[in-house]
Motif scaffolding. Structure first.
Motif, PDB file in Angstrom:
ATOM      1  N   ILE A  10     -22.239 -29.437  -3.573  1.00  0.00           N
ATOM      2  CA  ILE A  10     -21.864 -28.906  -2.256  1.00  0.00           C
ATOM      3  C   ILE A  10     -20.353 -28.761  -2.152  1.00  0.00           C
ATOM      4  CG2 ILE A  10     -21.831 -29.448   0.215  1.00  0.00           C
ATOM      5  CD1 ILE A  10     -24.662 -30.626  -0.181  1.00  0.00           C
ATOM      6  N   ILE A  11     -19.615 -29.743  -2.673  1.00  0.00           N
ATOM      7  CA  ILE A  11     -18.149 -29.659  -2.653  1.00  0.00           C
ATOM      8  C   ILE A  11     -17.672 -28.446  -3.447  1.00  0.00           C
ATOM      9  CG2 ILE A  11     -16.024 -30.806  -3.408  1.00  0.00           C
ATOM     10  CD1 ILE A  11     -17.244 -32.042  -0.916  1.00  0.00           C
ATOM     11  N   TYR A  12     -18.256 -28.218  -4.630  1.00  0.00           N
ATOM     12  CA  TYR A  12     -17.876 -27.063  -5.440  1.00  0.00           C
ATOM     13  C   TYR A  12     -18.182 -25.746  -4.732  1.00  0.00           C
ATOM     14  CZ  TYR A  12     -16.705 -29.562  -9.746  1.00  0.00           C
ATOM     15  OH  TYR A  12     -16.114 -30.351 -10.695  1.00  0.00           O
ATOM     16  N   VAL A  13     -19.330 -25.654  -4.082  1.00  0.00           N
ATOM     17  CA  VAL A  13     -19.685 -24.426  -3.370  1.00  0.00           C
ATOM     18  C   VAL A  13     -18.726 -24.195  -2.197  1.00  0.00           C
ATOM     19  CG1 VAL A  13     -21.469 -23.325  -1.952  1.00  0.00           C
ATOM     20  CG2 VAL A  13     -22.086 -24.424  -4.103  1.00  0.00           C
ATOM     21  N   VAL A  14     -18.379 -25.252  -1.483  1.00  0.00           N
ATOM     22  CA  VAL A  14     -17.429 -25.124  -0.372  1.00  0.00           C
ATOM     23  C   VAL A  14     -16.064 -24.656  -0.893  1.00  0.00           C
ATOM     24  CG1 VAL A  14     -16.146 -26.430   1.375  1.00  0.00           C
ATOM     25  CG2 VAL A  14     -18.604 -26.734   1.161  1.00  0.00           C
ATOM     26  N   LEU A  15     -15.618 -25.217  -2.020  1.00  0.00           N
ATOM     27  CA  LEU A  15     -14.357 -24.765  -2.613  1.00  0.00           C
ATOM     28  C   LEU A  15     -14.444 -23.298  -3.033  1.00  0.00           C
ATOM     29  CD1 LEU A  15     -13.269 -27.821  -4.762  1.00  0.00           C
ATOM     30  CD2 LEU A  15     -12.092 -26.894  -2.774  1.00  0.00           C
ATOM     31  N   GLY A  16     -15.596 -22.889  -3.558  1.00  0.00           N
ATOM     32  CA  GLY A  16     -15.782 -21.486  -3.918  1.00  0.00           C
ATOM     33  C   GLY A  16     -15.682 -20.573  -2.709  1.00  0.00           C
ATOM     34  N   ILE A  18     -13.990 -21.252   0.056  1.00  0.00           N
ATOM     35  CA  ILE A  18     -12.589 -21.271   0.491  1.00  0.00           C
ATOM     36  C   ILE A  18     -11.752 -20.349  -0.392  1.00  0.00           C
ATOM     37  CG2 ILE A  18     -10.520 -22.717   0.628  1.00  0.00           C
ATOM     38  CD1 ILE A  18     -12.391 -24.997   1.567  1.00  0.00           C
ATOM     39  N   PHE A  19     -11.928 -20.438  -1.717  1.00  0.00           N
ATOM     40  CA  PHE A  19     -11.162 -19.571  -2.614  1.00  0.00           C
ATOM     41  C   PHE A  19     -11.495 -18.100  -2.398  1.00  0.00           C
ATOM     42  CE2 PHE A  19     -10.700 -23.274  -5.754  1.00  0.00           C
ATOM     43  CZ  PHE A  19      -9.433 -23.579  -5.273  1.00  0.00           C
ATOM     44  N   THR A  20     -12.757 -17.798  -2.121  1.00  0.00           N
ATOM     45  CA  THR A  20     -13.148 -16.410  -1.857  1.00  0.00           C
ATOM     46  C   THR A  20     -12.490 -15.899  -0.578  1.00  0.00           C
ATOM     47  OG1 THR A  20     -15.267 -16.773  -2.949  1.00  0.00           O
ATOM     48  CG2 THR A  20     -15.101 -14.866  -1.494  1.00  0.00           C
ATOM     49  N   LEU A  21     -12.507 -16.709   0.471  1.00  0.00           N
ATOM     50  CA  LEU A  21     -11.881 -16.297   1.725  1.00  0.00           C
ATOM     51  C   LEU A  21     -10.366 -16.126   1.571  1.00  0.00           C
ATOM     52  CD1 LEU A  21     -13.866 -18.492   4.271  1.00  0.00           C
ATOM     53  CD2 LEU A  21     -14.088 -16.045   3.846  1.00  0.00           C
ATOM     54  N   ILE A  38      -6.601 -12.234  -8.120  1.00  0.00           N
ATOM     55  CA  ILE A  38      -7.572 -12.273  -9.223  1.00  0.00           C
ATOM     56  C   ILE A  38      -7.807 -13.712  -9.667  1.00  0.00           C
ATOM     57  CG2 ILE A  38      -7.959 -11.587 -11.624  1.00  0.00           C
ATOM     58  CD1 ILE A  38      -6.514  -8.964 -10.931  1.00  0.00           C
ATOM     59  N   LEU A  39      -6.746 -14.510  -9.708  1.00  0.00           N
ATOM     60  CA  LEU A  39      -6.876 -15.921 -10.063  1.00  0.00           C
ATOM     61  C   LEU A  39      -7.767 -16.658  -9.069  1.00  0.00           C
ATOM     62  CD1 LEU A  39      -5.938 -18.268 -11.915  1.00  0.00           C
ATOM     63  CD2 LEU A  39      -4.064 -18.607 -10.291  1.00  0.00           C
ATOM     64  N   LEU A  40      -7.614 -16.371  -7.782  1.00  0.00           N
ATOM     65  CA  LEU A  40      -8.460 -17.000  -6.764  1.00  0.00           C
ATOM     66  C   LEU A  40      -9.927 -16.616  -6.934  1.00  0.00           C
ATOM     67  CD1 LEU A  40      -6.244 -16.687  -3.565  1.00  0.00           C
ATOM     68  CD2 LEU A  40      -6.907 -18.782  -4.735  1.00  0.00           C
ATOM     69  N   PHE A  46     -15.868 -19.842 -10.940  1.00  0.00           N
ATOM     70  CA  PHE A  46     -16.124 -21.093 -11.653  1.00  0.00           C
ATOM     71  C   PHE A  46     -16.683 -22.160 -10.715  1.00  0.00           C
ATOM     72  CE2 PHE A  46     -12.732 -19.883 -14.926  1.00  0.00           C
ATOM     73  CZ  PHE A  46     -13.684 -19.412 -15.814  1.00  0.00           C
ATOM     74  N   ASP A  47     -16.149 -22.230  -9.490  1.00  0.00           N
ATOM     75  CA  ASP A  47     -16.631 -23.230  -8.539  1.00  0.00           C
ATOM     76  C   ASP A  47     -18.074 -22.947  -8.113  1.00  0.00           C
ATOM     77  OD1 ASP A  47     -14.449 -24.883  -8.529  1.00  0.00           O
ATOM     78  OD2 ASP A  47     -13.462 -23.865  -6.864  1.00  0.00           O
ATOM     79  N   PHE A  48     -18.403 -21.684  -7.852  1.00  0.00           N
ATOM     80  CA  PHE A  48     -19.784 -21.356  -7.500  1.00  0.00           C
ATOM     81  C   PHE A  48     -20.728 -21.688  -8.650  1.00  0.00           C
ATOM     82  CE2 PHE A  48     -18.243 -18.237  -4.173  1.00  0.00           C
ATOM     83  CZ  PHE A  48     -18.800 -18.912  -3.119  1.00  0.00           C
ATOM     84  N   GLY A  49     -20.343 -21.339  -9.856  1.00  0.00           N
ATOM     85  CA  GLY A  49     -21.185 -21.630 -11.015  1.00  0.00           C
ATOM     86  C   GLY A  49     -21.398 -23.121 -11.209  1.00  0.00           C
ATOM     87  N   SER A  50     -20.317 -23.888 -11.116  1.00  0.00           N
ATOM     88  CA  SER A  50     -20.421 -25.338 -11.277  1.00  0.00           C
ATOM     89  C   SER A  50     -21.230 -25.958 -10.147  1.00  0.00           C
ATOM     90  CB  SER A  50     -19.029 -25.970 -11.303  1.00  0.00           C
ATOM     91  OG  SER A  50     -18.296 -25.502 -12.398  1.00  0.00           O
TER      92      SER A  50
END
Length: 68
Positions: A10-16, A18-21, A38-40, A46-50
């Protein structure tokens, strides 16, 4: 105390999210794609995948625990 894979996922998905936004906001304010945006997007991928992998591991472990 160890964290469960579900919590980490859940933490990784939330970070994903945030990075997308942040990437969307950066592209809209800057007017184009740059190295930082592009880096974001790469970090969000990677965060969504993890995160999804960790959530899947949680359900696999839960299923194995309930089997006799």
């Amino acid at each position: 105390m160890r964290r469960s894979p579900l919590f980490s996922g859940i933490i990784y998905v939330v970070l994903g999210i945030i990075f997308t936004l942040l990437a969307i906001q950066y592209v809209n304010s800057d007017g184009g794609w740059s190295f930082f945006s592009i880096l974001l997007v790469i970090l969000a991928t990677f965060d969504f995948g993890s995160g999804l992998r960790m959530i899947k591991i949680h359900f696999i472990l839960k299923k194995q625990k309930n089997e006799p």
